[in-house]
Design an enzyme around this catalytic site. Structure first.
Site, PDB file in Angstrom:
ATOM      1  N   THR A  32     -98.125  20.926  31.509  1.00  0.00           N
ATOM      2  CA  THR A  32     -99.365  20.873  32.286  1.00  0.00           C
ATOM      3  C   THR A  32    -100.466  21.617  31.537  1.00  0.00           C
ATOM      4  O   THR A  32    -100.204  22.384  30.617  1.00  0.00           O
ATOM      5  CB  THR A  32     -99.186  21.543  33.662  1.00  0.00           C
ATOM      6  OG1 THR A  32     -98.885  22.933  33.474  1.00  0.00           O
ATOM      7  CG2 THR A  32     -98.070  20.893  34.449  1.00  0.00           C
ATOM      8  N   ASP A  33    -101.705  21.356  31.949  1.00  0.00           N
ATOM      9  CA  ASP A  33    -102.811  22.145  31.425  1.00  0.00           C
ATOM     10  C   ASP A  33    -103.607  22.683  32.607  1.00  0.00           C
ATOM     11  O   ASP A  33    -103.215  22.504  33.762  1.00  0.00           O
ATOM     12  CB  ASP A  33    -103.676  21.315  30.471  1.00  0.00           C
ATOM     13  CG  ASP A  33    -104.348  20.128  31.163  1.00  0.00           C
ATOM     14  OD1 ASP A  33    -104.572  20.170  32.381  1.00  0.00           O
ATOM     15  OD2 ASP A  33    -104.657  19.150  30.467  1.00  0.00           O
ATOM     16  N   GLN A  34    -104.713  23.333  32.341  1.00  0.00           N
ATOM     17  CA  GLN A  34    -105.418  23.998  33.439  1.00  0.00           C
ATOM     18  C   GLN A  34    -106.151  23.020  34.365  1.00  0.00           C
ATOM     19  O   GLN A  34    -106.689  23.439  35.386  1.00  0.00           O
ATOM     20  CB  GLN A  34    -106.361  25.067  32.901  1.00  0.00           C
ATOM     21  CG  GLN A  34    -107.545  24.535  32.127  1.00  0.00           C
ATOM     22  CD  GLN A  34    -108.450  25.681  31.680  1.00  0.00           C
ATOM     23  OE1 GLN A  34    -107.977  26.793  31.416  1.00  0.00           O
ATOM     24  NE2 GLN A  34    -109.743  25.427  31.585  1.00  0.00           N
ATOM     25  N   MET A  35    -106.139  21.744  34.027  1.00  0.00           N
ATOM     26  CA  MET A  35    -106.635  20.737  34.962  1.00  0.00           C
ATOM     27  C   MET A  35    -105.607  20.516  36.087  1.00  0.00           C
ATOM     28  O   MET A  35    -105.879  19.812  37.052  1.00  0.00           O
ATOM     29  CB  MET A  35    -106.858  19.414  34.225  1.00  0.00           C
ATOM     30  CG  MET A  35    -108.303  18.981  34.106  1.00  0.00           C
ATOM     31  SD  MET A  35    -108.453  17.399  33.247  1.00  0.00           S
ATOM     32  CE  MET A  35    -109.558  17.860  31.896  1.00  0.00           C
TER      33      MET A  35
END
Lengths: 155, 155, 155, 155
Positions: A32-35
């Site tokens: 995952t990323d910070q989105m």
């Protein structure tokens, strides 16, 4: 019939015989990323998992291809259309098929969706050439053509 | 001239004004695979670096866009053509440009080559839509259009 | 007995009840490096998979903890001893256990080995604190303590 | 003085001579997770960047060590203490030093902080053994000892 199978081979034997293959993975926290969704480059990693399991289902352990025959499957083109985000812990089903194949190249197609729903998250395509460890093009050894066909007929 | 700049904006203001931008990175050990070359998904990470630095050069810190305006740049399509392998510790120059842009979408183009040589290793393209944190499409705030233009004129 | 279970809880209820949990993964091509083995940072990703599946087995879907209770499991310390390399396509069994746990912290222990052999490839440990989305320490909601215990007793 | 330098070499010549080295990186979007901070395994990637640049500053291009001498720096132990989160686009300064070194092993220490602030985000340590491509222990070729010393004295 030899004549016929040779002709099929010339036209691309994988794409004509091998059914689509499904493999399932779970979105990792690391992916995952910070989105709050899976980072876009990871879809190419998932395509890798799809085609490795596709090959395994067809009787070809990709690792053996590299280790025993010094043949690598180098990517020459990759693309992905992102339709709907995948989120952490989602189960993603990667459907993989060979769109076209010769003894020098393979093109795989992919469709990814969330397990237990009809939600399609992405489609993709990768085009590959067989190479030696020197990264120069090589033909896929004939026996692997047989293996593919055997794997398919035997199922 | 106001009329003209408005017209340009409607047609896609970034692509008409902003020059190509170059950023350099070094291939990390973590980015190699057992083929001895950079793993193919990492090129999409490098494109991300290219477009972030492109934006910074144009006066837009992408982090501010997310933090201050709750606008995300979601990827809807990505593609890469792999021409020649990148190896560990190679310095890769990523040239980034906006191929087209509206207040709802941006398309970036990329070319990657090895520093100190003419060897081109890849070309790519990513297409994006501006979204809110709910991943629903949103317009890029007007002020960022100004920022882009200011960044370009001021250089 | 209430008095006793409360005492156990204070001392660290997970570590006393929950058996070790095993999860299996396959080394991805993306995870190898040019040494021909899995890159060392990936072992921490595998530990993440181990503890997520450990929690799931105990009745706690980590995703729910974040989504429903706004509680994150932030890492404060991680370590790994690399004993023998893992290679592409190896099946790795990650054994995970809670070494100690309070309502504020958890320490997980890990052992990784290659499936179908006794070859141990690594051991590791991660220490965590429960946090809110602001990354400030928080207590694990009481109900999750119950869930853990229920999950364990019910098996 | 030969006697003295030999004695130092036995005790660990790098750690006594080489000053600390600083390298800077920027947190990539790909490196964040849905907690909104850099994912914990990436700190080990950053340590890799730290030690590679440490070596380069000492006159040793790690790539040459692998390519020319078939010597790999295999990790046998890694640990990290996470003090304060790193966020997207933060500039991270990795300070690297050799805590101890022999011709068979090196231990590196690391400290990471955010550029332009005193905020320390992590400390870490990695222990390595020199190996051949067969992953069996090997001595670091004598000339690299010289290179290290030359690199240090020459600065």
């Amino acid at each position: 019939m030899v004549t016929n199978s040779r002709r099929i081979s010339n036209l691309g034997y994988i794409s004509r015989h091998m059914p689509k293959h499904e493999t399932t993975l779970r979105v990792r926290y690391a992916e995952t990323d910070q989105m709050g969704v899976a980072y876009y480059a990871n879809y190419l990693v998932w395509m890798e998992l799809g085609r490795v399991e596709y090959c395994r289902a067809a009787g070809l352990r990709y690792r053996d291809l590299e280790e025993n025959d010094q043949v690598l499957l180098a990517v020459v083109e990759a693309s992905c259309r992102y339709i709907s985000p995948a989120r952490y812990d989602d189960e993603v089903i990667v459907t993989t098929w060979a769109e076209h194949s010769t003894r020098r190249t393979v093109t795989f197609g992919y469709e990814m969706r969330i397990a237990g729903s009809d939600r399609k998250i992405a489609t993709g395509e990768t085009r590959h050439v067989f190479c030696g460890p020197d990264m120069k093009p090589r033909k896929l050894p004939e026996k692997y053509g047989e293996l593919f066909r055997a794997g398919i007929n035997g199922r």
